[in-house]
Design a protein around this motif. Structure first.
Motif, PDB file in Angstrom:
ATOM      1  N   ALA A  29      12.673   0.510   0.654  1.00 37.41           N
ATOM      2  CA  ALA A  29      13.639   1.263  -0.151  1.00 37.41           C
ATOM      3  C   ALA A  29      13.088   1.672  -1.510  1.00 37.41           C
ATOM      4  O   ALA A  29      13.775   2.342  -2.285  1.00 37.41           O
ATOM      5  CB  ALA A  29      14.915   0.434  -0.333  1.00 37.41           C
ATOM      6  N   GLY A  30      11.870   1.261  -1.831  1.00 38.04           N
ATOM      7  CA  GLY A  30      11.236   1.700  -3.073  1.00 38.04           C
ATOM      8  C   GLY A  30      11.657   0.924  -4.300  1.00 38.04           C
ATOM      9  O   GLY A  30      11.707   1.477  -5.398  1.00 38.04           O
ATOM     10  N   LEU A  31      11.938  -0.381  -4.150  1.00 40.10           N
ATOM     11  CA  LEU A  31      12.273  -1.208  -5.311  1.00 40.10           C
ATOM     12  C   LEU A  31      11.032  -1.716  -6.015  1.00 40.10           C
ATOM     13  O   LEU A  31      11.004  -1.818  -7.248  1.00 40.10           O
ATOM     14  CB  LEU A  31      13.142  -2.413  -4.899  1.00 40.10           C
ATOM     15  CG  LEU A  31      14.639  -2.191  -4.753  1.00 40.10           C
ATOM     16  CD1 LEU A  31      14.964  -1.421  -3.479  1.00 40.10           C
ATOM     17  CD2 LEU A  31      15.381  -3.517  -4.765  1.00 40.10           C
ATOM     18  N   ILE A  32      10.004  -2.054  -5.243  1.00 43.59           N
ATOM     19  CA  ILE A  32       8.800  -2.668  -5.799  1.00 43.59           C
ATOM     20  C   ILE A  32       7.563  -2.117  -5.105  1.00 43.59           C
ATOM     21  O   ILE A  32       7.641  -1.550  -4.023  1.00 43.59           O
ATOM     22  CB  ILE A  32       8.809  -4.203  -5.627  1.00 43.59           C
ATOM     23  CG1 ILE A  32       8.955  -4.577  -4.136  1.00 43.59           C
ATOM     24  CG2 ILE A  32       9.902  -4.854  -6.476  1.00 43.59           C
ATOM     25  CD1 ILE A  32       8.777  -6.058  -3.830  1.00 43.59           C
ATOM     26  N   ARG A  33       6.418  -2.334  -5.761  1.00 42.14           N
ATOM     27  CA  ARG A  33       5.124  -2.086  -5.153  1.00 42.14           C
ATOM     28  C   ARG A  33       4.170  -3.187  -5.631  1.00 42.14           C
ATOM     29  O   ARG A  33       4.149  -3.525  -6.817  1.00 42.14           O
ATOM     30  CB  ARG A  33       4.551  -0.713  -5.540  1.00 42.14           C
ATOM     31  CG  ARG A  33       5.264   0.454  -4.881  1.00 42.14           C
ATOM     32  CD  ARG A  33       5.041   0.501  -3.375  1.00 42.14           C
ATOM     33  NE  ARG A  33       5.671   1.653  -2.746  1.00 42.14           N
ATOM     34  CZ  ARG A  33       6.890   1.655  -2.223  1.00 42.14           C
ATOM     35  NH1 ARG A  33       7.629   0.551  -2.250  1.00 42.14           N
ATOM     36  NH2 ARG A  33       7.388   2.747  -1.662  1.00 42.14           N
ATOM     37  N   GLN A  34       3.396  -3.725  -4.701  1.00 35.73           N
ATOM     38  CA  GLN A  34       2.452  -4.779  -5.058  1.00 35.73           C
ATOM     39  C   GLN A  34       1.265  -4.190  -5.791  1.00 35.73           C
ATOM     40  O   GLN A  34       0.688  -3.186  -5.374  1.00 35.73           O
ATOM     41  CB  GLN A  34       1.985  -5.510  -3.808  1.00 35.73           C
ATOM     42  CG  GLN A  34       1.010  -6.649  -4.100  1.00 35.73           C
ATOM     43  CD  GLN A  34       0.740  -7.516  -2.885  1.00 35.73           C
ATOM     44  OE1 GLN A  34       1.650  -8.097  -2.317  1.00 35.73           O
ATOM     45  NE2 GLN A  34      -0.517  -7.580  -2.474  1.00 35.73           N
ATOM     46  N   THR A  35       0.868  -4.837  -6.907  1.00 36.30           N
ATOM     47  CA  THR A  35      -0.300  -4.401  -7.667  1.00 36.30           C
ATOM     48  C   THR A  35      -1.485  -5.336  -7.463  1.00 36.30           C
ATOM     49  O   THR A  35      -2.624  -4.937  -7.601  1.00 36.30           O
ATOM     50  CB  THR A  35       0.020  -4.303  -9.164  1.00 36.30           C
ATOM     51  OG1 THR A  35       0.458  -5.594  -9.640  1.00 36.30           O
ATOM     52  CG2 THR A  35       1.137  -3.284  -9.405  1.00 36.30           C
TER      53      THR A  35
END
Length: 439
Positions: A29-35
């Motif tokens: 859903a586009g809440l987070i992205r792993q860096t």
């Protein structure tokens, strides 16, 4: 917010490397992205939810304490002074600055708050005090997994109480117990307080709060009395010491424990019809540890009779970022997230089924402007995209209400209003839909 102008990168496929529902849905859903391993960027959608959760925590803490802000990087000397530097283990990220001074990325703040309090408080007249902050923390998990549920960097509320004696410290503990119960209830989730191990923080009185969910990390055992118990105690004042103690006694009189502290003998004493088992996600932990830190770090105040007194302390943590994942674990379906209204990024998702139909677009623009003017937070999907794609996206993002506008309904003077949680739909005039969503 117009979706055509928003940065909301939705994934078409469920991420294959995500193991639990909340991790999958937060990525999809586009809440987070792993860096990097166990560390995540919070994208606009996730950040809005994180802020909603944080604000509820803050409002309840403000009723019993004062907010401050401590740094993420701490000097190792404070932890050596308290005796925790070597004892904490490899989860602590130890670093050196350019001058060779030993520093650390704080996993918690008992040592620092004790030092700050020690340097400025000298008299019993300055007690009791409850101080808290909401700050990013870091624990170098050997195997970070499950997204924000067991990451290395996380947002946490940690509060610290200072009292003249054990009796006062227990009152502080009871206040936090009630504050936690009210906090979680406001977020639309039920968290059961369970007897817990104090771990590296220490102390002899400790409870953790677990949200019941099938994917929980801990096995839980609890008395069915918790299903009916009025944990929030509406109307109970934080100054009502007798009422707070009664709440604590009721909570502790019924069995509730995780697999770490499970006592088979006590469990067998619970009537079999009242035994409940399942899985739970820890979202909060409270500790009373008395003089452990104040004594080790030389915190003393002059008492009422002039003698020097070592204050009693407690600490109280809430995993703010972890709560976002826990809420999703407890509230979702096959189509996506189902946000409780109090923490939803937007209250309403407005969808035009035909972006190429002038009447549909005009009706949607008009309703969007009126919802916005009335203070109903609305995500307006105004993209030139197929209606099915838009509806699927709204279900995935989990906004509590959807308003669907199409040519067919408009011919009859109605729009469709959908409740995301129940799936119930009703056709209303645009004016009635506006009234319903802004009531």
């Amino acid at each position: 917010m117009r979706l055509s102008r928003a940065f909301l990168p939705v994934l078409k496929e469920s991420p294959s490397d995500a193991q639990i529902v909340s991790h999958k849905l937060m990525l999809q859903a586009g809440l987070i992205r792993q860096t990097s391993a166990g560390i995540y960027a919070w994208l606009p959608l996730g950040h809005r939810v994180l802020q909603k959760v944080e604000q509820i925590v803050r409002e309840e803490q403000d009723r019993i304490g004062q907010e401050m802000l401590m740094p993420t990087i701490q000097p190792a000397d404070l932890w050596k002074e308290s005796g925790r530097y070597e004892a904490y283990g490899p989860e602590m990220l130890r670093i050196e600055d350019r001058h060779g001074r030993e520093m650390l990325y704080g996993p918690t703040n008992e040592d620092m708050i004790t030092a700050l309090f020690r340097d400025d408080v000298k008299s019993y007249r300055d007690l009791p005090r409850m101080l808290y902050h909401i700050q990013w923390k870091f624990r170098d998990e050997v195997r970070p997994r499950f997204g924000v549920m067991r990451g290395r960097e996380f947002l946490m509320k940690d509060a610290y109480s200072f009292d003249l004696d054990e009796e006062g410290a227990k009152k502080s503990y009871y206040r936090q117990l009630l504050a936690y119960l009210r906090t979680f209830r406001r977020m639309g989730i039920k968290a059961v307080p369970m007897q817990a191990d104090s771990g590296p923080i220490g102390g002899k009185l400790s409870h953790e709060f677990l949200v019941l969910a099938p994917t929980g990390e801990s096995e839980v055992f609890y008395d069915a009395a918790f299903d009916e118990m009025d944990l929030e105690r509406e109307g109970l004042s934080y100054e009502d010491d007798a009422g707070l103690e009664a709440l604590f006694e009721e909570v502790t009189s019924h069995y509730a424990a995780t697999d770490e502290t499970h006592d088979e003998a006590r469990w067998d004493a619970v009537a079999s019809a009242d035994q409940r088992t399942g899985r739970g996600i820890e979202v909060g932990h409270i500790f009373y540890f008395g003089p452990k830190y104040s004594e080790a770090m030389g915190l003393k105040v002059s008492g009422k009779d002039g003698d020097m007194v070592t204050p009693m302390m407690g600490s109280y943590g809430v995993g703010v970022s972890r709560l976002v994942g826990a809420i999703i674990e407890a509230s979702h379906d096959d189509n996506g997230i189902i946000w409780p209204e109090a923490v939803a990024p937007w209250k309403v998702g407005l969808v035009t089924m035909r972006a190429d139909d002038a009447a549909t677009v005009a009706a949607a623009e008009d309703l969007y402007a009126k919802l916005d003017a009335a203070g109903a937070e609305t995500l307006y999907d105004d993209r030139d995209e197929r209606g099915g794609v838009k509806l699927g996206g709204m279900d995935l993002m989990g906004l509590p209400w959807q308003v669907i506008i199409g040519p067919r309904g408009l011919k009859n003077g109605v729009v469709e209003v959908k409740n995301r949680r129940t799936g119930e739909r009703e056709e209303l005039t645009p004016e009635a839909a506006l009234a319903k969503l802004t009531a």
